[in-house]
Design an enzyme around this catalytic site. Sequence first.
Site, short mmCIF file in Angstrom:
data_model
loop_
_atom_site.label_atom_id
_atom_site.label_comp_id
_atom_site.label_asym_id
_atom_site.label_seq_id
_atom_site.Cartn_x
_atom_site.Cartn_y
_atom_site.Cartn_z
N SER A 1 -3.22 -6.40 5.85
CA SER A 1 -1.98 -5.77 6.33
C SER A 1 -1.91 -5.63 7.86
CB SER A 1 -1.78 -4.41 5.65
OG SER A 1 -2.96 -3.64 5.66
N GLY A 40 -8.22 8.19 7.08
CA GLY A 40 -6.82 7.78 7.01
C GLY A 40 -5.87 8.91 6.65
N ASP A 80 -2.72 2.93 2.01
CA ASP A 80 -3.29 2.00 1.04
C ASP A 80 -4.75 2.36 0.74
OD1 ASP A 80 -3.67 -0.24 -0.54
OD2 ASP A 80 -3.84 -1.63 1.14
N1 SAM Z 1 -4.48 -2.20 3.77
C1 SAM Z 1 -5.42 -3.30 3.62
C2 SAM Z 1 -4.65 -4.59 3.38
O1 SAM Z 1 -3.60 -4.55 2.70
O2 SAM Z 1 -5.08 -5.63 3.86
C3 SAM Z 1 -6.39 -3.08 2.51
C4 SAM Z 1 -7.06 -1.75 2.54
S1 SAM Z 1 -8.22 -1.44 1.26
C5 SAM Z 1 -7.24 -1.30 -0.17
C6 SAM Z 1 -8.67 0.22 1.58
C7 SAM Z 1 -9.45 0.40 2.87
O3 SAM Z 1 -9.59 1.79 3.12
C8 SAM Z 1 -10.87 -0.15 2.83
O4 SAM Z 1 -11.04 -1.03 3.92
C9 SAM Z 1 -11.77 1.09 2.98
O5 SAM Z 1 -12.93 0.83 3.74
C10 SAM Z 1 -10.86 2.03 3.71
N2 SAM Z 1 -11.12 3.47 3.52
C11 SAM Z 1 -11.71 4.10 2.49
N3 SAM Z 1 -11.65 5.44 2.66
C12 SAM Z 1 -10.96 5.64 3.82
C13 SAM Z 1 -10.53 6.80 4.52
N4 SAM Z 1 -10.78 8.02 4.05
N5 SAM Z 1 -9.84 6.63 5.66
C14 SAM Z 1 -9.55 5.39 6.14
N6 SAM Z 1 -9.94 4.26 5.53
C15 SAM Z 1 -10.62 4.39 4.37
#
Ligand code: SAM
Length: 285
Positions: free
Chosen positions: A100, A144, A164
Amino acid sequence: MNYRHAFHAGNFADVMKHVILTRILVHLRVKPAPFRAIDTHAGTGLYDLQADEAERTQEWRGGVDRLGEPFAPEVEALIAPYRAILATVRQRHGEAYPGSPLIMRELMRPQDRAVFVELHPEDEAVLARRFRRDAQVKVLHLDGWTALHALIPAKERRGLVLVDPPYEEPGELERLAREMAKALGKWPSGIFAGWYPIKDQRDVDGPAAIIAGAAPGKALRLELMIDTPTAPDRLNGCGLFVANPPWRLAAEAETILPALAERLARGRYGGFRCETPAIDSAPAR
Ligand code: SAM
């Protein structure tokens, strides 16, 4: 933090999320005023489809790999910006799939800005390296959910927030709805898109009602099902809550989602949903 998006990049869920994301950005570009793009759970931004992780799951074979044949012209017209980004990425990086942040960056103009947030230290480092010379992009190593509230409202006043999360914790879908509702209170004109996985579509009714309560009449529940919508313990589909959607998005989703459902269905069942959720849509159990 066990979730690594490299195992899932380019799967059916990414295709659905990213096609809709490109449509929102295309609409934001219509007005010359700048916009801000915020990605609260950003990942690394680019995924090698020949790397070990992708090789092991082969999930992209059921997603982006199935887009080879053209769709009907009205669908192709809508997914053209997504296809253009895929082609650019292939040209630059070979067999790779954009995340994304890269998709957002490709559709930004010189006046637009972005903030990408990632908590996993290795993924954040990769992402930060990717954009280190880019004055229009800030990469933050932060939670996030905290970032979601800290970064809004954006000073541009127009913009999109993609939420996400990885769904590693129980109750994360309810959390998504609650956090989006709270964020809408802080930035009532922002466009918010929150992604969720679906095992059973009925699980989404309660969270959808929360979103509807926070943005009455101004929210969409978009879903793509690639398998029976109640088959237990499998990822049967995915969805996006979009609050304050661009006005043409619902009609576009009505064209895009059935085409994706037909193309990406695992077996005989493929389906979609595109509706404005009702505030009192009680769980249908
Ligand atoms: N948005 C990306 C895309 O569409 O290409 C995919 C994201 S993936 C579903 C979720 C991401 O959130 C992972 O890279 C993970 O490491 C990260 N993550 C997990 N917990 C998180 C947090 N509390 N805050 C921010 N990032 C987090």
